[in-house]
Design a protein around this motif. Structure first.
Motif, PDB file in Angstrom:
ATOM      1  N   LYS A 166       1.232   0.830   9.455  1.00 33.79           N
ATOM      2  CA  LYS A 166       2.391   1.701   9.635  1.00 33.79           C
ATOM      3  C   LYS A 166       2.411   2.243  11.065  1.00 33.79           C
ATOM      4  O   LYS A 166       3.445   2.268  11.711  1.00 33.79           O
ATOM      5  CB  LYS A 166       2.316   2.858   8.637  1.00 33.79           C
ATOM      6  CG  LYS A 166       3.580   3.686   8.623  1.00 33.79           C
ATOM      7  CD  LYS A 166       3.572   4.672   7.469  1.00 33.79           C
ATOM      8  CE  LYS A 166       4.605   5.747   7.655  1.00 33.79           C
ATOM      9  NZ  LYS A 166       4.088   6.913   8.358  1.00 33.79           N
TER      10      LYS A 166
ATOM     11  N   GLU B 197      -8.003   0.014   1.821  1.00 30.17           N
ATOM     12  CA  GLU B 197      -6.596  -0.355   1.764  1.00 30.17           C
ATOM     13  C   GLU B 197      -5.714   0.724   2.385  1.00 30.17           C
ATOM     14  O   GLU B 197      -4.807   0.454   3.146  1.00 30.17           O
ATOM     15  CB  GLU B 197      -6.197  -0.599   0.301  1.00 30.17           C
ATOM     16  CG  GLU B 197      -4.766  -1.066   0.098  1.00 30.17           C
ATOM     17  CD  GLU B 197      -4.439  -2.332   0.868  1.00 30.17           C
ATOM     18  OE1 GLU B 197      -5.338  -3.189   1.057  1.00 30.17           O
ATOM     19  OE2 GLU B 197      -3.291  -2.447   1.326  1.00 30.17           O
ATOM     20  N   LYS B 198      -6.061   1.959   2.061  1.00 36.13           N
ATOM     21  CA  LYS B 198      -5.266   3.082   2.571  1.00 36.13           C
ATOM     22  C   LYS B 198      -5.245   3.090   4.083  1.00 36.13           C
ATOM     23  O   LYS B 198      -4.211   3.263   4.714  1.00 36.13           O
ATOM     24  CB  LYS B 198      -5.873   4.395   2.072  1.00 36.13           C
ATOM     25  CG  LYS B 198      -5.011   5.107   1.058  1.00 36.13           C
ATOM     26  CD  LYS B 198      -5.588   6.486   0.802  1.00 36.13           C
ATOM     27  CE  LYS B 198      -5.013   7.072  -0.455  1.00 36.13           C
ATOM     28  NZ  LYS B 198      -5.774   8.248  -0.865  1.00 36.13           N
TER      29      LYS B 198
ATOM     30  N   HIS C 283      -0.276  -8.224   7.182  1.00 42.37           N
ATOM     31  CA  HIS C 283      -1.435  -8.228   6.298  1.00 42.37           C
ATOM     32  C   HIS C 283      -2.074  -9.597   6.326  1.00 42.37           C
ATOM     33  O   HIS C 283      -1.420 -10.589   6.596  1.00 42.37           O
ATOM     34  CB  HIS C 283      -1.004  -7.972   4.852  1.00 42.37           C
ATOM     35  CG  HIS C 283      -0.486  -6.604   4.633  1.00 42.37           C
ATOM     36  ND1 HIS C 283       0.784  -6.249   4.978  1.00 42.37           N
ATOM     37  CD2 HIS C 283      -1.058  -5.510   4.108  1.00 42.37           C
ATOM     38  CE1 HIS C 283       0.976  -4.980   4.661  1.00 42.37           C
ATOM     39  NE2 HIS C 283      -0.141  -4.508   4.141  1.00 42.37           N
TER      40      HIS C 283
ATOM     41  N   GLN D 170      -3.178   0.352   5.461  1.00 47.03           N
ATOM     42  CA  GLN D 170      -1.750   0.674   5.417  1.00 47.03           C
ATOM     43  C   GLN D 170      -1.376   1.636   6.531  1.00 47.03           C
ATOM     44  O   GLN D 170      -0.363   1.474   7.196  1.00 47.03           O
ATOM     45  CB  GLN D 170      -1.374   1.284   4.058  1.00 47.03           C
ATOM     46  CG  GLN D 170      -1.534   0.340   2.882  1.00 47.03           C
ATOM     47  CD  GLN D 170      -0.711  -0.919   3.020  1.00 47.03           C
ATOM     48  OE1 GLN D 170       0.133  -1.032   3.910  1.00 47.03           O
ATOM     49  NE2 GLN D 170      -0.964  -1.899   2.169  1.00 47.03           N
TER      50      GLN D 170
END
Lengths: 827, 213
Positions: A361, A353-354, A327, A357
């Protein structure tokens, strides 16, 4: 057979005959008109028919076209082709039909009209003429006077002849009429019949054709039913999907993002991201925006992006295994993350943000997957020339030592040709903080331990900083296993072999490095007798070793039994560090085969000043200066007593061992100390709170510093005088170390007890190289702060200069020593 | 950072200052970036950096000036800082012919390490000093500059003469240089500059020139 005009009547030439004739003649004229009209209509019909056929043919070609266009849809294509064939056939039938019509009606009736009716008309004219002649003959005969016998006779003869002729002609005419009357029936019937037969043939052929086609049509009909049903179902599904997505979309307000690990197309994740231009510094093109939105995807273990679909994707990260993702919060823009590879980093920005992420991932998952799956493929990968790597990497004048050479150099170290943990041949991976080589599977397990236990790099895919490579060459599997597997045999534990289950390897590796179960915590250092110093060791080595022992080793100043042991063991350590085969490998690492040859043959002291040993020699000088300038003799004695106490107890405590080994740059001993639980940031309260790292600085070795840093040493820990490693390196003029510490994030603004920061010290010492490095780092820092230059370790010039210095520090340290000699007075 | 603006619009141009020790490189830099002059500035060790953001053609340009040591023993061993530079000011002292003699050597060093497209300006500093102490006539330097495709200006860091012009020209020169004909630009600029700035002293300087010979 019905007779239109009676022959008997004809001979009588009665008014009845004449009336009958008139009837017939009128009838024939009427017939001629009708037939003419019919032929004209027929011609019109045929023409229209031909036009129809042409139009039909065009239409059929249209169908053919559609069939060819639908070549991907087998059903459509085959059915259309079949239909158009049938229709073509029908057109052919039509053409035949019209041909037939032409022949049967047009030609036949026309012939009838033109020939038979003309004949009739001719006959009629003849008849009329002869009839007139006969009338005239009668009139003449009637007019003849009796007296004129000759005239009477002649008139009678003419009358007779004319009558004869008339009879003849009129009989002929009547015959003609009657024939015509009968013929016209037959002709009309004949042509009509043939026309009708043509139709019959046409329809029959058509029927046959379609009878043949019918099963196929029926079949297709059934298919169509299914299609309709399916379409309806699909439509329902789509509507459902549409509504769910709409709901989802409304709720999340974001594009759907899923990480699809098992994607068959190899695309694990894709979507739009903002990419920060990597040449942010040198964006001369004013119009070019710094952030561009691109379609990114993770596929085939690579992170790529493209602008248009047709464009070849640009590879951002060639091999995800070499990357980390993190990040980025310390920058102005939101939702940023950084993919860092050994050569560069790429700053990316998601829309939310989602999504960020999800991407992080996905990258992490791919890294993990790549490790699991790629395995030996890596070897193939590194053979192939690197693909256009993002085209962002700065022009590297001297490309960092990469790939094969790093592998070759590291493999020369004893034990390194087999995986340190399972013995598999040709390991292609390394743990840089342990200094060992690993096979791909074990490297994956190492990675899972976390970086505080093991930092994994690829020997073939990664770019190797020179100091790291040197570090690898100082340790090796044999040394490390001597430490971490010391009690293996005694404990009766079997090392996992190649072909073992992963779990088995995993358990072993955890026990070995995390629990340190096989480390012999109570045994005396075995490193001292690791290798007998060989007889053909060069003179310089002995010289330097003894030199070391005499001048720099504290214990020699306070001779005692135990310290003597310590000295000899220490000497052996020094020796062992430069045992011939290692030396060879060291030299081969620097790829200076000519120099190596000269060393072997020449055996003179000057040649020996190459590389590693060079560093050692210079470190001796600096350690002297250190002890002469910085410490008084008293301190020295106190220091030595620390070590003496521990060595008296046959075994040094790990902290002090690390501390001491760092100074004398004995990396194996340092590794051992760490294995025995030494705190890497151990503080020697008896020596101004100095740390192993500061000792390493004093010892003058770059590799030692790197080893400590890789094992978690804090680059900013300061001693009692407020001086950290950077201070010490600056004071001692160790440019290479200054460069290393700045690269590793040392804080150069810290001041010592005199209120001096490293830059002040360097300026006072007029050390241009260190001043340059410090100012450069400072400028870079300020630039990053003021401009939020996130995602980049610095601008190109900054990187170039630091790379320059790193190379010099590792490969030509003498170049950097130019300020060291005059400023450190010799004893 | 007073000049801080939207970074997307800001261009960064690197300029290096080279030349013999004592010709006034550091003072040229401080005059340009901080409007300061230091009468007893000390010799530069390694490199010093300073930045100034200025507006050119409506664009923000962040000038990053690298001031290098003139003394060989204080010069950093790396030459990498030349690589990123778009322009260089090669400075000599008009009252020290020796510093002008070194120009050749500096130019060689520059071309050995810098990008080939680098724009170089020959700068004769200390033009505030009396003509009697002048040792390098502007014509001579101008001719040399023309022959070698350099821009040319005489400056004074002390009274600020031409300091802005010199830096701005080198910063702008990069763009105009690359876009238009690379031969003409420096000549025009140098002509302009010499005409504007040395209209009066040109007669004097010709005298000094003769005297020197």
């Amino acid at each position: 057979m019905k007779v239109a005009v009676d022959f008997e009547e004809c001979l009588k030439d009665s008014p009845r005959f004449r009336a009958a004739l008139e009837d017939v003649e009128g009838d024939v004229a009427e017939l001629e008109l009708k037939l003419d009209k019919l032929v004209k209509l027929c011609i019109g019909m045929i023409d229209a028919g031909k036009a129809f056929c042409t139009a039909n043919k065009q239409f059929m070609n249209g169908i053919r076209d559609l069939a060819q266009y639908s070549s991907k849809d087998v059903v459509i294509e085959s059915s259309l082709t079949k239909f158009s064939d049938s229709l073509q056939e029908m057109i052919n039938y039509h053409t035949i039909l019209f041909d037939q019509a032409q022949r049967s009606i047009k030609t036949q009736l026309q012939t009838f009209v033109k020939e038979d009716l003309r004949k009739f008309k001719d006959a009629k004219k003849q008849f009329e003429k002869v009839s007139e002649d006969k009338e005239n003959a009668f009139v003449k005969n009637a007019q003849v006077q009796r007296t004129k016998q000759h005239e009477v006779e002649e008139a009678t003869n003419i009358l007779t002849a004319t009558r004869k002729c008339f009879r003849h002609i009129s009989l002929d005419y009547v015959l003609q009429i009657n024939v015509l009357q009968s013929k016209r029936r037959s002709e009309i019937l004949k042509s009509m019949l043939s026309f009708m037969y043509a139709h019959l043939a046409f329809f029959h052929q058509g029927y046959d054709l379609f009878s043949e086609l019918e099963p196929y049509m029926k079949d297709l009909g059934a298919q169509l039913d299914c299609l309709v049903v399916d379409a309806a179902k699909e439509k329902r599904d789509m509507e459902l999907k549409h509504s769910t997505i709409q709901q989802k979309d409304l709720s999340s307000d974001e594009a759907k993002l899923e990480c699809n690990e098992d994607a068959t197309n190899g695309i694990v994740m894709e979507g739009y991201l903002f990419k920060r231009a990597s040449n942010a510094f040198k964006t001369w093109n004013r119009k070019k925006p710094e952030h561009t939105r691109r379609w990114f995807s993770i596929q085939n273990n690579q992170l790529v992006y493209q602008k248009k679909f047709k464009d070849n994707p640009t590879v951002v990260v060639e091999d995800l295994r070499l990357c980390t993702v993190k990040h980025c919060e310390d920058i102005e823009r939101r939702f940023c993350f950084e993919v860092v590879s050994p050569t560069k980093s790429c700053m990316l920005q998601a829309d939310s943000e989602k999504i960020r992420q999800a991407w992080i991932k996905a990258v992490q998952t791919s890294i993990a997957t790549a490790y699991r799956e790629k395995g030996e493929e890596a070897e193939k990968v590194d053979k192939k020339p690197s693909v256009t790597a993002g085209s962002t990497s700065s022009p590297e004048p001297e490309k960092l030592i990469k790939g094969e050479s790093a592998l070759q150099r590291v493999q020369c170290i004893p034990g390194n040709t087999m995986c340190c943990d399972c013995g598999l041949a040709e390991p292609r991976w390394a743990s840089i903080n342990l200094g060992i080589t690993l096979c791909i599977e074990c490297s994956g397990i190492h990675r899972s331990l976390g970086v505080h236990f093991s930092k994994v790099r690829s020997l073939t895919l990664d770019t190797w900083e020179p100091e790291l490579l040197k570090l690898m060459c100082e340790l090796g599997n044999e040394v490390i296993n001597g430490i971490y597997e010391a009690r293996l045999d005694k404990m009766g534990v079997k090392k996992p072999q190649n072909g073992c289950q992963r779990q088995e390897k995993e358990a072993f590796i955890k026990a070995k490095y995390v629990e340190k179960r096989f480390v012999d915590k109570y045994a005396e250092s075995k490193l001292a007798v690791r290798k007998p110093s060989s007889s053909h060791g060069s003179n310089e080595k002995r010289l330097s070793a003894s030199d070391k022992g005499l001048r720099a080793d504290p214990p020699t100043r306070t001779p005692s039994r135990s310290s003597a042991v310590a000295v000899s063991s220490d000497e052996a350590r020094r020796e062992s560090l430069f045992c011939p085969d290692e030396l060879d490998s060291l030299f081969s690492y620097f790829d200076t085969t000519s120099k190596l040859r000269s060393i072997k043959s020449n055996d003179s002291g000057i040649q020996f000043s190459v590389e590693g040993s060079r560093e050692y020699l210079s470190s001796t000088a600096s350690s002297n200066s250190l002890y002469d300038t910085e410490c008084d003799k008293k301190e020295e004695k106190r220091d030595s007593s620390v070590f003496q106490d521990t060595s008296h107890a046959k075994k040094m405590l790990p902290g002090p061992q690390l501390y001491q080994a760092a100074f004398v740059r004995n990396l194996p001993s340092m590794a051992e100390a760490l294995a025995h639980g030494a705190e890497v940031n151990w503080v020697n309260s008896k020596e101004k709170n100095s740390t192993p790292l500061i000792q390493a600085v004093r010892g003058g070795s770059l590799v030692t510093c790197e080893f400590l840093l890789q094992n978690g040493a804090n680059v900013n820990n300061r001693d009692i005088k407020g001086r950290g490693p950077l201070h010490h390196a600056t004071v001692l003029g160790h440019t290479g170390q200054v460069c290393l510490f700045l690269k590793r994030g040392a804080n150069q603004h810290a001041t010592d007890e005199d209120g001096k920061d490293p830059l002040t010290i360097a300026v006072e010492a007029a050390n241009a190289d260190i001043v340059t490095l410090l100012r450069l780092a400072r400028m870079n820092e300020e630039m990053r702060e003021s401009e939020g230059l996130y995602g980049q370790p610095g601008d190109e010039t900054y990187q170039d200069i630091f790379r320059d210095f790193s190379h010099m520090a590792s490969n030509n340290p003498e170049k950097l020593n130019r300020f060291q000699q005059p400023d450190s007075p010799k004893s | 950072e007073r000049f801080r603006t939207d970074q997307e619009d800001t261009l960064r141009h690197e300029v290096v200052l080279i030349g013999d020790s004592g010709v006034g490189k550091t003072n040229l830099l401080s005059r340009f970036t901080r409007n300061e002059f230091n009468h007893d500035s000390r010799t530069t060790i390694g490199v010093e950096f300073s930045t100034r953001t200025l507006t050119m053609d409506g664009h923000l340009v962040k000038a990053q000036i690298w001031d290098t040591a003139g003394l060989e023993r204080y010069r950093a061993i790396t030459s990498a800082y030349y690589r990123g530079a778009v322009g260089a000011l090669l400075v000599y002292d008009i009252t020290k012919h020796q510093s002008y003699d070194s120009v050749d050597r500096w130019l060689k060093e520059l071309y050995d390490h810098a990008d080939a497209s680098i724009v170089v300006m020959l700068v004769g500093n200390k033009c505030d000093l009396s003509e009697s102490s002048r040792e390098v006539p502007p014509e001579e330097a101008k001719m040399y500059a023309d022959e070698n495709g350099l821009l040319f200006l005489e400056t004074s860091a002390l009274d600020s003469t031409n300091v802005e012009v010199a830096f701005e020209t080198i910063l702008q020169g990069e763009d105009t240089f690359k876009e238009s004909n690379p031969k003409d630009t420096p000549v025009v600029l140098s002509n302009e500059a010499s005409q504007n700035q040395f209209a009066a002293p040109s007669t004097d300087s010709s005298r000094t020139c003769c005297r020197n010979i």
